[in-house]
Structure formats: C-alpha cells, structure tokens
Write an enzyme that holds these catalytic residues in place. Structure first.
Site, PDB file in Angstrom:
ATOM      1  N   ASP A  92      -7.647   4.514  10.192  1.00 14.93           N
ATOM      2  CA  ASP A  92      -6.269   4.489  10.697  1.00 14.93           C
ATOM      3  C   ASP A  92      -6.268   4.404  12.240  1.00 14.93           C
ATOM      4  O   ASP A  92      -6.909   4.987  12.714  1.00 14.93           O
ATOM      5  CB  ASP A  92      -5.675   6.111  10.371  1.00 14.93           C
ATOM      6  CG  ASP A  92      -4.785   6.034   8.846  1.00 14.93           C
ATOM      7  OD1 ASP A  92      -4.185   4.950   8.600  1.00 14.93           O
ATOM      8  OD2 ASP A  92      -4.576   6.936   8.637  1.00 14.93           O
ATOM      9  N   LYS A 122      -5.233   0.487   9.565  1.00 14.29           N
ATOM     10  CA  LYS A 122      -3.789   0.795   8.840  1.00 14.29           C
ATOM     11  C   LYS A 122      -2.866   1.348  10.133  1.00 14.29           C
ATOM     12  O   LYS A 122      -3.460   2.146  10.888  1.00 14.29           O
ATOM     13  CB  LYS A 122      -4.077   1.918   7.759  1.00 14.29           C
ATOM     14  CG  LYS A 122      -2.641   2.296   7.061  1.00 14.29           C
ATOM     15  CD  LYS A 122      -2.978   2.869   5.793  1.00 14.29           C
ATOM     16  CE  LYS A 122      -3.289   4.407   6.001  1.00 14.29           C
ATOM     17  NZ  LYS A 122      -2.273   5.288   6.718  1.00 14.29           N
ATOM     18  N   GLU A 191       3.876   5.738   0.944  1.00 18.69           N
ATOM     19  CA  GLU A 191       3.958   7.108   0.818  1.00 18.69           C
ATOM     20  C   GLU A 191       5.097   8.053   0.231  1.00 18.69           C
ATOM     21  O   GLU A 191       6.010   7.613   0.824  1.00 18.69           O
ATOM     22  CB  GLU A 191       3.219   7.941   1.814  1.00 18.69           C
ATOM     23  CG  GLU A 191       2.809   9.372   1.817  1.00 18.69           C
ATOM     24  CD  GLU A 191       1.790   9.940   2.868  1.00 18.69           C
ATOM     25  OE1 GLU A 191       1.395   9.109   3.643  1.00 18.69           O
ATOM     26  OE2 GLU A 191       1.786  11.148   2.913  1.00 18.69           O
TER      27      GLU A 191
HETATM   28  O1  KIV Z   1      -4.327   9.540   6.492  1.00 20.68           O
HETATM   29  C1  KIV Z   1      -4.349   9.315   5.599  1.00 20.68           C
HETATM   30  O2  KIV Z   1      -5.185  10.269   4.796  1.00 20.68           O
HETATM   31  C2  KIV Z   1      -3.415   8.629   4.712  1.00 20.68           C
HETATM   32  C3  KIV Z   1      -3.030   8.638   3.314  1.00 20.68           C
HETATM   33  C4  KIV Z   1      -2.427   9.771   2.682  1.00 20.68           C
HETATM   34  C5  KIV Z   1      -2.450   7.520   2.887  1.00 20.68           C
HETATM   35  O3  KIV Z   1      -2.676   7.775   5.602  1.00 20.68           O
END
Ligand code: KIV
EC number: 2.1.2.11
Length: 273
Positions: A92, A122, A191
């Site tokens: 992320d 992401k 989500e």
């Molecule tokens: O940070 C995370 O765990 C997420 C998931 C909930 C998709 O983005």
C-alpha cells in the site's frame, strides 16, 4: 536457466491474475506485515499478499491508517518480500505519499519498489489521483486501485459504514473503476460496498476485482490476516469470517507458560544444557 532473470514459474504475476479472472478461478488475497506471517501465508497457497497500510492499526495500534509512514511501509514490505516465494506482493502507498502531486507520488512509488522489492503497489482513490496513477504505471510499476470505503479518507467520511449506497456515490464509483482500468491498473479492491454494485463492477471490468465486504460476485476476496485468524477479539464486522480463535489459543498458551515459570515447571531437565 541460471542467470540474472528469475525463471521461477510459480510466481503469481499480473498476467496470471487476469487469466484467473478469465477462467473464473477466484483470487485469494490476505495481508501480512512481517516475515513469519508472510512465510505461513505464502506457504498456504495465497495468490496475493497485501502489505496493507492497516499495519498502522494492526501492528502499531493507531486508530487510523493515516500515521503510517513511507519508511515504515518499506520496512514491512521488505520483511514480507524476504519470506515470499509464490504470491504476488502488493504494498500500500501510505497516506500523504501520493496525494500531493504526480512527481511526489512517482518518487514515493519508486522508493517502495526499489527498497522493498515488492511486485506492485495499491492506491486509494479514483478520478482525483488518476494523473498520478498513470505516471506510476507509465514508469513500469503495476498498480492496483482501491475504491469504496477508503480508510485513508476516514476523516472526510467520519464513519466506517458501507459506502456507495446512494446513486450518486455508486455512479461515481463505477466511473472511477473504469478510469482506473483505462489508466492501466491490473486489479481493483472494492471495500465495504453493496454486493450488487460490486458484482456489476466486476462484470464490467476486464481486470480482476477483489472484494472486502463486497459480496461474492467479485473475482476474489481479501481480508486482514489477524482478523480472520481471530487474534483481535474486539473487531467483528458482518463481512468478517473468523477461521480460527487465535486470541483464545494464544492467551491459553501464554498463561500456561507464565504459570509454568512461576511453578518452576519450566524449564525441566530435558530443556536445559
Ligand atoms: O490496508 C489494508 O489492509 C487494506 C485491505 C483492507 C484491503 O487495504
């Protein structure tokens, strides 16, 4: 073939994920933030391991995902990548590392890829960040989108309830999903949105759509490992299935250790040198 290019055909790639969608094989995705957990998750056959910014909550105890830094995400990403053989590792991009401008977003993306050796990134958001998404993909980095409930925007929403229940928000979500696909994203996380809306998005897009709290009409599912393993007793949203009760198992084991130490039962003769 020995050499500098990996010939590990087991590794899950963006191409293989699209093939999975095409043949209707569901994609399994789970979070990991550390080496030990990632080794177990990868060994269990996971397709995608997400180094989520939920590490901010799960690992550091923050109330939101906002405080986690780029350096901390790189640290978690590196730890996971070292453990993984087969799954695709997606990291992320943390809050504040890409919302400012395209070049700042690109610099953050390149740092994560260079320093963590992850496979992909992401990012949360649609139209608002589309220029940055294109820049990053244009530099050769695969990007997964994230729409619906976007925890980095929690202060704007004021609540973690289901998103896109009204027509205007649902219409924007569908538009954003198409924009992300057109920009070149290889996948999309949805989500906490109504199952019917998620099903529609998955049917309209050619890229895999992975849901969390988005029903079973999508191309795959993602959960936070600690939640599905039942390590966190207090978090029980409707979408979560608990596959184990590790909170009880770990508490029992640890309290037995405490009493064994206090009762002089541990270590015994065989457990010493
Ligand atoms: O940070 C995370 O765990 C997420 C998931 C909930 C998709 O983005």
């Amino acid at each position: 073939m020995a050499g500098y290019i990996s010939d590990d055909t087991r590794k899950v790639t963006t191409h293989r994920l699209i093939e999975m969608k095409q043949r209707g094989e569901k994609i399994a995705m789970l979070t990991s933030y550390d080496y030990t957990m990632a080794q177990i998750v990868d060994g269990a056959g996971m397709d995608i391991i997400l180094v989520g910014d939920s590490a901010s909550n799960v690992m550091a105890g923050n109330v939101t995902t906002l405080p986690i830094t780029l350096d901390q995400m790189i640290y978690h990403g590196k730890s996971v990548v070292r453990a993984v053989r087969r799954a695709m590792v997606v990291v992320d991009m943390p809050f504040g590392s890409y919302q400012g401008n395209e070049l700042e977003g690109l610099a953050s993306a390149i740092r994560i890829m260079k320093e963590s050796h992850a496979d992909a990134l992401k990012m949360e958001g649609g139209e608002e960040i589309i220029g940055t998404v294109k820049r990053i993909i244009g530099s050769g980095i695969p990007v997964m989108g994230h729409l619906g409930l976007m925890p980095q925007s929690i202060n704007k929403y004021g609540t973690y309830t289901v998103r896109a229940k009204d027509e205007a928000e649902a219409d924007k979500l569908v538009r954003d999903a198409h924009l992300l696909e057109e920009a070149g994203c290889f996948g999309l996380v949805l989500e906490k949105i109504p199952a019917s809306l998620a099903t529609r998005v998955a049917a309209e897009l050619t890229i895999p759509v992975i849901g969390i709290g988005a029903g079973n009409g999508v191309d795959g599912q993602v959960l936070v490992a600690q939640d599905m393993l039942g390590m966190n007793n207090g978090f029980r949203p409707r979408f979560l299935r608990r596959y184990a009760d590790l909170h009880t198992i770990m508490t029992d084991a640890i309290s037995t250790y405490v009493s064994d130490v206090k009762n002089l039962d541990f270590p015994n003769e065989k457990e010493q040198y």
